[in-house]
Design an enzyme around this catalytic site. Structure first.
Site, short mmCIF file in Angstrom:
data_model
loop_
_atom_site.label_atom_id
_atom_site.label_comp_id
_atom_site.label_asym_id
_atom_site.label_seq_id
_atom_site.Cartn_x
_atom_site.Cartn_y
_atom_site.Cartn_z
N GLU A 269 0.89 -1.18 0.00
CA GLU A 269 0.00 0.00 0.00
C GLU A 269 0.91 1.22 0.00
OE1 GLU A 269 -3.27 -0.02 -0.16
OE2 GLU A 269 -3.80 -2.07 0.37
N CYS A 303 -2.39 9.18 2.26
CA CYS A 303 -2.03 8.58 0.97
C CYS A 303 -3.06 8.97 -0.08
CB CYS A 303 -1.93 7.07 1.11
SG CYS A 303 -3.34 6.37 1.96
P1 NAD Z 1 8.18 5.27 4.65
O1 NAD Z 1 8.27 4.52 3.37
O2 NAD Z 1 9.27 6.21 4.97
O3 NAD Z 1 8.08 4.23 5.87
C1 NAD Z 1 7.04 3.32 6.00
C2 NAD Z 1 7.45 2.16 6.86
O4 NAD Z 1 8.38 1.35 6.14
C3 NAD Z 1 8.16 2.54 8.16
O5 NAD Z 1 7.71 1.70 9.18
C4 NAD Z 1 9.62 2.31 7.84
O6 NAD Z 1 10.42 2.06 8.96
C5 NAD Z 1 9.52 1.09 6.94
N1 NAD Z 1 10.65 0.88 6.01
C6 NAD Z 1 11.27 1.81 5.27
N2 NAD Z 1 12.21 1.23 4.50
C7 NAD Z 1 12.17 -0.10 4.76
C8 NAD Z 1 12.90 -1.23 4.28
N3 NAD Z 1 13.87 -1.10 3.37
N4 NAD Z 1 12.59 -2.46 4.77
C9 NAD Z 1 11.60 -2.60 5.69
N5 NAD Z 1 10.89 -1.56 6.18
C10 NAD Z 1 11.16 -0.33 5.72
O7 NAD Z 1 6.77 6.03 4.63
P2 NAD Z 1 6.18 7.12 5.64
O8 NAD Z 1 6.90 8.41 5.43
O9 NAD Z 1 6.09 6.55 7.00
O10 NAD Z 1 4.68 7.24 5.10
C11 NAD Z 1 4.30 8.04 4.02
C12 NAD Z 1 4.11 7.23 2.76
O11 NAD Z 1 3.23 6.15 2.99
C13 NAD Z 1 3.47 8.03 1.65
O12 NAD Z 1 4.10 7.72 0.44
C14 NAD Z 1 2.03 7.55 1.64
O13 NAD Z 1 1.35 7.72 0.42
C15 NAD Z 1 2.22 6.11 1.98
N6 NAD Z 1 0.99 5.54 2.51
C16 NAD Z 1 0.27 4.73 1.68
C17 NAD Z 1 -0.93 4.19 2.13
C18 NAD Z 1 -1.77 3.33 1.23
O14 NAD Z 1 -2.67 2.68 1.75
N7 NAD Z 1 -1.53 3.29 -0.06
C19 NAD Z 1 -1.38 4.46 3.43
C20 NAD Z 1 -0.59 5.27 4.25
C21 NAD Z 1 0.60 5.80 3.77
#
Ligand code: NAD
Length: 517
Positions: A269, A303
């Site tokens: 997501e 998102c």
């Molecule tokens: P992010 O990608 O920085 O982090 C999200 C999560 O992934 C965190 O828990 C982080 O620690 C983990 N993570 C990051 N790199 C990783 C890796 N290499 N391996 C394993 N885990 C890893 O995102 P954010 O800044 O927390 O959130 C914002 C983003 O999330 C936006 O792009 C938003 O659109 C998206 N989002 C999407 C949805 C959806 O349902 N499509 C919902 C909420 C947020």
């Protein structure tokens, strides 16, 4: 902390949830396995330290995995409706903690208290959905081509499901996954965002109580804490058949490759770049409300936030003026104060990204029609408050193609038929949410048709944000293709098995193959 804690009942909320200042420097019972370095959680609301959490080391992770694996053996054989009853109790417990958890979400993440409450309500709703689902994990029966044979399919739980979540929905996304996974018979390990660890602990405390009251092991719901390095423990672990990851497309691409490399499954997501098409037949009042909430709600950090408005030239000036007027009404400040519409961004890095995007769009030729900027002074000490801004832009500007997680709304003008607007809308790499504002049935149906929106969510006469439990949620293209929370999304948390039973004394082979001994 003191002023806000006193004025808005934060201290009581933290106390009720067993997190925060109370357990500074130590871990709670529900974070008991974690012994790693300290992760500090600062509120974007006032910049104060809310609490500290210990991160999960590799050794801790192995203990968590053992607890989860052991719990799975017990949980998988419990009848699904009984598992549903545990989820029902969890939903009831959330009802009791709705205000406290809503406040914590607001204080730790920065969204408005109303949106914080809404997030907890979504958790309650998915629990209700999952309880019903626990009696409906249906498979099909088929007619066998062989006489005296019966063929059917059934669904079994997968095992340990890994959930990685983003900061912007610090509690709901976890429950979207876990409520379904639990009734399916899976156990879950959750790594919340390192930016909102206390929300994770609060949720874990709530489910831990329910499990303890039912004499069930806490391994059914495990919590690990830390940044991407802790996430990698799970993505690289062959004992985890499914990773559900919510976050940026950048993260999704890394996680997808890591998990695919071991032939695991992912539910992704990821980022969106959502647009509302405004046709000449749109109700302008509704359009403005939908667009403003979509663009500034959660300070543009959903998102599904509205990032692009694709407006027909016939109504362009009217819509633009109405938006400018509406933005004048916006009050920006402490999100716990319900008279404010817009709270802070999550941290100063997010503020930097907002500033960079604004400067980029200006460099590309964008015309700012509602000024942005970072707010300073009393009430804005955290440095995370920015002004929602509107910029007239062109669809092919580089920056317009990107998701900037901030309240920046791009106005894009189209002429001609709705097809041209749909083409603009689809011409981005993301495919999460989309909407059309129109009273014209032909335009609406065209937008929903196979030649219409290419997004996972396509709405008519409502905005892009604010999905409800029941429909499958997710998006296409670089949004990752995952679906969760409603419809038949439960199937990803289970493995399908096809069973053929022969109740005769013969052994006929399929396709009529002869093999006589
Ligand atoms: P992010 O990608 O920085 O982090 C999200 C999560 O992934 C965190 O828990 C982080 O620690 C983990 N993570 C990051 N790199 C990783 C890796 N290499 N391996 C394993 N885990 C890893 O995102 P954010 O800044 O927390 O959130 C914002 C983003 O999330 C936006 O792009 C938003 O659109 C998206 N989002 C999407 C949805 C959806 O349902 N499509 C919902 C909420 C947020």
């Amino acid at each position: 902390m003191e002023a806000i804690a006193a004025d808005f009942g934060i201290k009581q909320a933290l106390e009720q949830l067993g997190v925060g200042i109370l357990n500074e420097g130590s871990s709670t019972g529900s974070n008991a396995f974690s012994t790693g370095e300290i992760l500090e959680s600062y509120s974007p609301v006032d910049g104060h330290l809310i609490g500290k959490v210990k991160t999960t080391t590799k050794t801790d992770y192995e203990k968590v995995m053992t607890a989860a694996t052991e719990a799975f053996k017990l949980w998988r054989v419990m009848p699904a409706p009984q598992r549903g009853d545990i989820v029902r109790q969890f939903g009831d417990r959330l009802r009791k903690n709705k205000e406290a958890l809503g406040k914590l979400v607001s204080y730790e993440m920065g969204k408005s208290y109303q949106e914080g409450l809404g997030e907890v309500q979504e958790m309650i709703d998915i629990c209700d959905f999952a309880v019903g689902l626990s009696r409906q994990l249906h498979g099909l029966t088929m007619h066998s081509e062989r006489p005296g044979h019966r063929m059917y399919e059934q669904y079994h739980p997968l095992g340990v499901v890994g959930v990685i979540s983003a900061f912007n929905f610090p509690v709901a996304v976890w429950s979207w996954n876990t409520a379904l996974a639990w009734v399916c018979g899976d156990v879950c390990i959750w790594k919340p965002s390192e930016k909102t660890p206390l929300c994770g602990i609060a949720c874990q405390n709530i489910i831990a109580e329910v499990l303890a009251e039912n004499n069930l092991p806490e391994g059914i719901s495990c919590l690990i804490n830390g940044d991407y390095r802790v996430g990698e423990f799970m993505t690289r672990d062959t004992r985890i058949p499914l990773i559900s990851a919510t976050g940026s497309t950048r993260m999704g691409k890394i996680v997808a490759q890591e998990v695919a490399g071991r032939l695991g499954k992912t539910l992704l997501e990821l980022g969106g770049n959502n647009a509302i098409i405004v046709t000449p037949d749109a109700d302008i009042k509704m359009t403005v409300i939908g667009a403003v909430f979509g663009a500034v709600g959660t300070a543009g950090q959903r998102c599904t936030s509205t990032r692009r408005l694709i407006i027909h030239e016939a109504v362009y000036e009217k819509v633009k003026q109405a938006l400018v007027d509406a933005y004048k009404q916006l009050r920006i400040g402490n999100p716990l104060d319900e008279t404010n519409h817009v709270g802070p961004l999550i941290d100063v890095d997010a503020v930097d990204m907002y500033k960079k995007a604004l400067s980029k769009v200006k460099d590309e030729g964008g015309q700012v029609i509602v000024n942005g900027g970072v707010l300073v002074g009393e009430g804005y000490e955290s440095g995370c408050y920015v002004k929602p801004t509107i910029v007239e832009a062109q669809p092919d500007f580089e920056i317009v193609q990107h998701e900037t997680f901030a309240p920046i709304l791009y106005l894009l003008k189209y002429s001609g038929s709705v097809e041209s607007a749909i083409a603009i809308q689809n011409n981005v790499v993301q495919g999460l949410s989309s909407a059309i504002m129109t009273n014209n049935l032909r335009e609406a149906e065209r937008f929903l048709s196979v030649e219409g929106s290419d997004c996972g969510i396509a709405n008519v006469n409502i905005g892009t944000s604010g999905a409800e439990i029941g429909g499958a949620f997710g998006g296409e293209k670089e949004t990752g293709g995952g679906r969760e929370s409603g419809s038949d999304a439960w199937k990803i948390y289970m493995r399908r098995q096809t069973n053929t039973i022969n109740y005769t004394t013969e052994l006929p082979l399929a396709q009529g193959i002869k093999f006589d001994l």
